[in-house]
Write an enzyme that holds these catalytic residues in place. Structure first.
Site, short mmCIF file in Angstrom:
data_model
loop_
_atom_site.label_atom_id
_atom_site.label_comp_id
_atom_site.label_asym_id
_atom_site.label_seq_id
_atom_site.Cartn_x
_atom_site.Cartn_y
_atom_site.Cartn_z
N CYS A 62 -2.49 1.86 6.32
CA CYS A 62 -2.44 1.15 7.59
C CYS A 62 -3.14 1.94 8.69
O CYS A 62 -3.85 1.38 9.52
CB CYS A 62 -1.00 0.87 8.00
SG CYS A 62 -0.06 -0.11 6.81
N GLU B 90 3.32 -5.16 12.17
CA GLU B 90 2.37 -4.05 12.07
C GLU B 90 1.25 -4.56 11.19
O GLU B 90 1.42 -4.75 9.99
CB GLU B 90 3.03 -2.81 11.47
CG GLU B 90 2.20 -1.56 11.72
CD GLU B 90 1.71 -0.89 10.46
OE1 GLU B 90 0.53 -1.14 10.08
OE2 GLU B 90 2.49 -0.16 9.85
N ASN C 239 0.81 -1.23 0.00
CA ASN C 239 0.00 0.00 0.00
C ASN C 239 0.84 1.28 0.00
O ASN C 239 0.47 2.27 -0.62
CB ASN C 239 -0.99 -0.01 1.17
CG ASN C 239 -0.30 -0.07 2.52
OD1 ASN C 239 0.72 -0.73 2.69
ND2 ASN C 239 -0.86 0.61 3.49
#
Length: 458
Positions: free
Chosen positions: A264, A230, A133
């Site tokens: 995120c 993460e 991303n």
């Protein structure tokens, strides 16, 4: 057995590029080369390692026009935004700037009797598993400090952004980083897991899904290899009664919709004080309607397709379920919405926390807006999530923001902004968002291990 990784372009569904994966023997050989190169790399003066990393970053900066076009083909971000070099350079440069102090020994005593100190030792070979991303910025978060700290790095990039790993390796090798010190590798999931289980790495950094993070931890079980993760997010924003509504709309809607919502730390839940709710929703709808959904290669496009049709399908599924349960969708279907990767950005109201859209990560251009009565109500709703990456508070009262922030179950709290990674601060999360410490001084601590010296002189 060799497998083929295919990057399917979201622009038109064509195969943009494909690469063969390494078989297990070739992958082990790559690990062996990285391990063999690590001691010499760590023995270089810190100033040399910093200079080589800076040179690699500068080399990437010479091809930003190419970067923007290639990212549009691979994951759909419009070329008008110019790639990722700004954040890429900011993060790498900050970590280079603080390296000397961050890696300096902690001297407890240096007297005529003894030298007592704690040093930071590189962990060895660092595996970086990077997401698609923000493929340059997320990779550099670990790549730069890992190399500076004296580790060698093996980068496994996401299939959707295979070319990014190649471009990073090209740039850093051209700058003088030895090929065995930084390797870009194509690996399938099984081979990656086997290498981790065989203790081929001294540290694993994974950014991706919750399921992917669990797989990494399972592979590392019993090896004592540290794994930093993460993972998912369902980040909330809170608009207090004293907030600047226009600023809150601009900040939170950009945080929710930019990059087709594929961030995120993207905002997926917005809680607005009841006195501002109607004004906020009205302006949020106008903000979304001003977007232009279309081909990311068109400089007029402000919102490109999602990176993959299956990601868009998940957003549509969450939306349908919520509407069936009583939510209202405020944005009519865009003419450019093709039922595939090109997806209408959407706002949902009349949502509840019983709906999946308020619990599961959406990771798309969809945001839910609810009304709240006061700070207590907002805190309870913001914490009502399995995730904990960031939270944003829009208010004119910094004391109130600090008091609220102290009670939020999250890794980062923003005031009057959102969706930003400050390299001077620790990037971390809690709950199903995973664990670890990226960037800042703590990033260096994660990528090194402490070693104590008690040297008695007399």
């Amino acid at each position: 057995m060799t497998k083929t990784l295919k990057c399917i372009s979201p622009i038109d569904g064509s195969v943009y590029l494909e690469r063969e994966t390494l078989d297990i023997d070739a992958a082990r050989s790559a690990c062996d080369r990285a391990r063999a190169a690590q001691a010499d790399w760590a023995a270089r003066p810190l100033e040399d390692r910093i200079a080589l990393v800076r040179a690699g970053v500068a080399e990437v900066g010479r091809t930003t026009d190419r970067m923007a076009v290639e990212l549009a083909h691979q994951m759909g971000r419009p070329v008008r935004y110019g790639g990722e070099f700004g954040g890429f350079d900011e993060r790498a440069s900050h970590m280079a700037d603080i390296a000397k102090d961050a890696l300096a020994p902690m001297v407890v005593e240096d007297s005529d009797k003894a030298l007592r100190q704690i040093t930071r030792e590189p962990r060895g070979v660092v595996l970086v598993v990077a997401p698609w991303n923000y493929p340059y910025m997320t990779a550099i978060n670990t790549l730069a400090p890992a190399l500076i700290a004296g580790n060698t790095v093996m980068l496994k990039h996401a299939t959707q952004t295979l070319q990014v790993g190649e471009r990073l390796a090209e740039a850093f090798h051209a700058a003088g980083v030895p090929e065995d010190v930084f390797q870009n590798v194509f690996l399938d999931h099984d081979t990656t897991a086997q290498l981790i289980a065989e203790r081929r790495f001294g540290f694993v950094n994974f950014t991706g899904s919750v399921g992917g993070g669990k797989a990494m931890e399972i592979a590392a079980a019993g090896t004592f290899t540290p794994v930093a993760t993460e993972l998912g997010g369902k980040d909330p924003g809170y608009v207090r009664a004293d907030a600047d509504v226009d600023a809150a709309v601009d900040g939170l809607m950009d945080g929710a919709i930019f990059n087709a919502g594929q961030c995120c730390c993207g905002i997926e839940r917005i809680y607005v004080h009841e006195s501002l709710y109607d004004a906020f929703v009205e302006r949020a709808v106008a903000w979304v309607k001003a977007l232009k959904l279309g081909n990311p290669l068109d400089p007029e496009t402000t919102l490109g397709p999602m990176a993959n049709v299956r990601f868009a399908d998940e957003v549509r599924a969450q939306t349908r379920e919520a509407v069936a349960q009583g939510a209202r969708a405020l944005i009519e279907t865009d003419p450019a919405d093709d039922g595939g990767a090109y997806l209408t950005p959407q706002i949902l109201v009349d949502v509840t926390h019983d709906m999946r859209v308020m619990r599961d990560e959406t990771f798309g251009p969809l945001v839910c807006i609810m009304t709240v009565k006061d700070d207590e109500d907002a805190i309870a709703r913001m914490n009502d999530s399995q995730f904990g990456l960031t939270a944003a508070i829009f208010t004119r009262d910094i004391d109130a923001a600090q008091a609220i922030a102290a009670r939020l179950e999250t890794g980062t709290v923003f005031m009057n902004r959102c969706d930003y990674l400050d390299p001077a601060l620790c990037w971390t999360g809690c709950k199903d968002t995973g664990l670890g410490a990226g960037l800042s001084v703590l990033g260096y601590h994660a990528l090194t291990r402490p070693k104590s010296y008690h040297l008695k002189k007399a």
